[in-house]
Design a protein around this motif. Structure first.
Motif, mmCIF file in Angstrom:
data_model
loop_
_atom_site.group_PDB
_atom_site.id
_atom_site.type_symbol
_atom_site.label_atom_id
_atom_site.label_comp_id
_atom_site.label_asym_id
_atom_site.label_seq_id
_atom_site.Cartn_x
_atom_site.Cartn_y
_atom_site.Cartn_z
ATOM 1 N N GLU A 1 0.831 -1.210 0.000
ATOM 2 C CA GLU A 1 0.000 0.000 0.000
ATOM 3 C C GLU A 1 0.863 1.256 0.000
ATOM 4 N N ALA A 2 1.980 1.216 0.763
ATOM 5 C CA ALA A 2 2.896 2.361 0.783
ATOM 6 C C ALA A 2 3.557 2.540 -0.580
ATOM 7 N N ALA A 3 3.908 1.406 -1.193
ATOM 8 C CA ALA A 3 4.535 1.468 -2.521
ATOM 9 C C ALA A 3 3.561 2.038 -3.549
ATOM 10 N N ILE A 4 2.294 1.636 -3.446
ATOM 11 C CA ILE A 4 1.264 2.160 -4.355
ATOM 12 C C ILE A 4 1.116 3.666 -4.173
ATOM 13 N N LYS A 5 1.071 4.108 -2.904
ATOM 14 C CA LYS A 5 0.929 5.535 -2.619
ATOM 15 C C LYS A 5 2.128 6.326 -3.152
ATOM 16 N N ASN A 6 3.339 5.794 -2.903
ATOM 17 C CA ASN A 6 4.544 6.469 -3.387
ATOM 18 C C ASN A 6 4.566 6.549 -4.905
ATOM 19 N N PHE A 7 4.145 5.450 -5.530
ATOM 20 C CA PHE A 7 4.118 5.441 -6.995
ATOM 21 C C PHE A 7 3.109 6.451 -7.528
ATOM 22 N N GLU A 8 1.949 6.486 -6.898
ATOM 23 C CA GLU A 8 0.923 7.427 -7.358
ATOM 24 C C GLU A 8 1.396 8.870 -7.214
ATOM 25 N N GLU A 9 2.096 9.150 -6.105
ATOM 26 C CA GLU A 9 2.635 10.507 -5.905
ATOM 27 C C GLU A 9 3.706 10.812 -6.941
ATOM 28 N N LEU A 10 4.600 9.841 -7.157
ATOM 29 C CA LEU A 10 5.650 10.021 -8.153
ATOM 30 C C LEU A 10 5.053 10.173 -9.546
ATOM 31 N N SER A 11 4.076 9.320 -9.830
ATOM 32 C CA SER A 11 3.425 9.365 -11.140
ATOM 33 C C SER A 11 2.760 10.716 -11.376
ATOM 34 N N ALA A 12 2.070 11.218 -10.350
ATOM 35 C CA ALA A 12 1.395 12.514 -10.474
ATOM 36 C C ALA A 12 2.414 13.626 -10.691
ATOM 37 N N ALA A 13 3.526 13.572 -9.937
ATOM 38 C CA ALA A 13 4.553 14.610 -10.055
ATOM 39 C C ALA A 13 5.222 14.573 -11.427
ATOM 40 N N LYS A 14 5.554 13.363 -11.885
ATOM 41 C CA LYS A 14 6.209 13.231 -13.188
ATOM 42 C C LYS A 14 5.251 13.579 -14.322
ATOM 43 N N THR A 15 3.996 13.200 -14.165
ATOM 44 C CA THR A 15 3.004 13.546 -15.193
ATOM 45 C C THR A 15 2.851 15.060 -15.281
ATOM 46 N N LYS A 16 2.803 15.699 -14.114
ATOM 47 C CA LYS A 16 2.705 17.164 -14.086
ATOM 48 C C LYS A 16 3.955 17.786 -14.713
ATOM 49 N N GLU A 17 5.102 17.216 -14.404
ATOM 50 C CA GLU A 17 6.357 17.720 -14.962
ATOM 51 C C GLU A 17 6.382 17.554 -16.481
ATOM 52 N N ILE A 18 5.897 16.402 -16.945
ATOM 53 C CA ILE A 18 5.854 16.138 -18.396
ATOM 54 C C ILE A 18 4.907 17.113 -19.088
ATOM 55 N N GLU A 19 3.741 17.327 -18.479
ATOM 56 C CA GLU A 19 2.764 18.248 -19.066
ATOM 57 C C GLU A 19 3.295 19.676 -19.078
ATOM 58 N N ALA A 20 3.941 20.076 -17.969
ATOM 59 C CA ALA A 20 4.513 21.428 -17.898
ATOM 60 C C ALA A 20 5.613 21.592 -18.939
ATOM 61 N N GLY A 21 6.428 20.544 -19.065
ATOM 62 C CA GLY A 21 7.493 20.595 -20.075
ATOM 63 C C GLY A 21 6.924 20.692 -21.470
ATOM 64 N N GLY A 22 5.854 19.934 -21.729
ATOM 65 C CA GLY A 22 5.215 19.993 -23.040
ATOM 66 C C GLY A 22 4.645 21.366 -23.332
ATOM 67 N N ALA A 23 4.017 21.951 -22.319
ATOM 68 C CA ALA A 23 3.435 23.299 -22.484
ATOM 69 C C ALA A 23 4.539 24.319 -22.740
ATOM 70 N N ALA A 24 5.637 24.204 -21.998
ATOM 71 C CA ALA A 24 6.760 25.136 -22.181
ATOM 72 C C ALA A 24 7.373 24.973 -23.568
ATOM 73 N N ILE A 25 7.496 23.725 -24.011
ATOM 74 C CA ILE A 25 8.060 23.463 -25.341
ATOM 75 C C ILE A 25 7.161 24.057 -26.416
ATOM 76 N N GLU A 26 5.852 23.858 -26.260
ATOM 77 C CA GLU A 26 4.911 24.392 -27.247
ATOM 78 C C GLU A 26 4.969 25.915 -27.287
ATOM 79 N N ALA A 27 4.954 26.539 -26.102
ATOM 80 C CA ALA A 27 4.960 28.002 -26.033
ATOM 81 C C ALA A 27 6.259 28.585 -26.586
ATOM 82 N N LYS A 28 7.379 27.985 -26.209
ATOM 83 C CA LYS A 28 8.658 28.535 -26.646
ATOM 84 C C LYS A 28 8.955 28.214 -28.105
#
Length: 270
Positions: free
Chosen positions: A152-179
């Motif tokens: 359960e702890a591993a699932i929670k950690n993964f979900e947090e990591l996944s959310a953070a990396k997904t947000k980072e990927i989306e932010a990077g994509g938005a920055a790439i598109e804008a720039k």
């Protein structure tokens, strides 16, 4: 001049635009690298999570099976029943006795029970076997609980990591598109500024040539005017000298002598 000022401003703007374009190029490379790293980290974490989940599924299933087998064994023994030792439950109990971490004394008691219990019967009054089995069951249940908590702890950690990396990927994509869009606009601006510089430079060169030609023509006209002025002055001087000569008394007498006499004029007229 206005053209020189325009060229100076366009040159300054062009330098700033080219620097901005280079900075955007570097920013894009950085964003793309960061996004790639985030995607790789997410993919690695996902693969690890899937592997851990598979291990947990296997181990927890085995533990649940073992806990159930131990529970049935305890229930049967408390009722004085030893027939289950001849079934798959007995085989599972033998395996657990070997695999689990038991003291030497408990392992010997279990080994003797498993090898002789079915033939000689079981004396529930001793309670030793049931005690050992309950201890084994408690250990197995604790292992399962720890395993489940870790999962359960591993699932929670993964979900947090996944959310953070997904947000980072989306932010990077938005920055790439804008720039990327901004880089395109800066590129167009650079083209326009270069055209402005070229056009203005050519226009200024044409203006300079025009002025040079104008100055040259003006100089020629000035020279022509000066020449005409000198000629006119010479002519006026000659006329003045002629008039002066004619006004001279001696010149007048000479002039009169050269004219025909009045009587000759009358004869010719008559």
């Amino acid at each position: 001049s206005a053209a020189e000022g325009k060229i100076g401003q366009a040159t300054s703007d062009l330098k700033a635009a080219e620097e901005a374009k280079e900075q955007l190029k570097q920013d894009l490379a950085s964003h793309e690298a960061s996004r790639a790293d985030a995607k790789a980290a997410l993919a690695e974490a996902t693969a690890l999570r899937e592997k851990e989940a598979a291990v947990y599924a296997k181990d927890s299933s085995e533990h649940k099976t073992n806990v159930a087998a131990l529970g049935k064994a305890v229930g049967a023994l408390e009722k004085g029943m030893t027939g289950f030792l001849q079934t798959s439950a007995g085989a599972k109990l033998r395996q657990l006795t070997v695999d689990m971490d038991l003291s030497a004394a408990d392992r010997d008691i279990m080994s003797a029970f498993l090898s002789e219990g079915a033939s000689q019967g079981y004396a529930p009054a001793s309670g030793q076997i049931v005690g050992i089995l309950n201890q084994m069951k408690d250990t197995m249940e604790k292992d399962l609980a720890d395993m489940t908590a870790a999962e359960e702890a591993a699932i929670k950690n993964f979900e947090e990591l996944s959310a953070a990396k997904t947000k980072e990927i989306e932010a990077g994509g938005a920055a790439i598109e804008a720039k990327t869009e901004r880089k395109g606009k800066v590129g167009l601006l650079i083209v326009e500024l270069k055209e402005t510089l070229d056009d203005t430079s050519k226009a200024m060169a044409d203006d300079k040539k025009f002025l040079e030609d104008l100055e040259k023509n003006c100089a020629t006209k000035q020279q022509e005017w000066e020449a005409r002025s000198r000629t006119r002055a010479d002519e006026l001087l000659a006329i003045a000298e002629t008039i002066k000569l004619l006004n001279d008394d001696d010149a007048l007498e000479l002039f009169k002598k050269t004219l025909p006499s009045p009587s000759l004029l009358q004869v010719k007229v008559g």
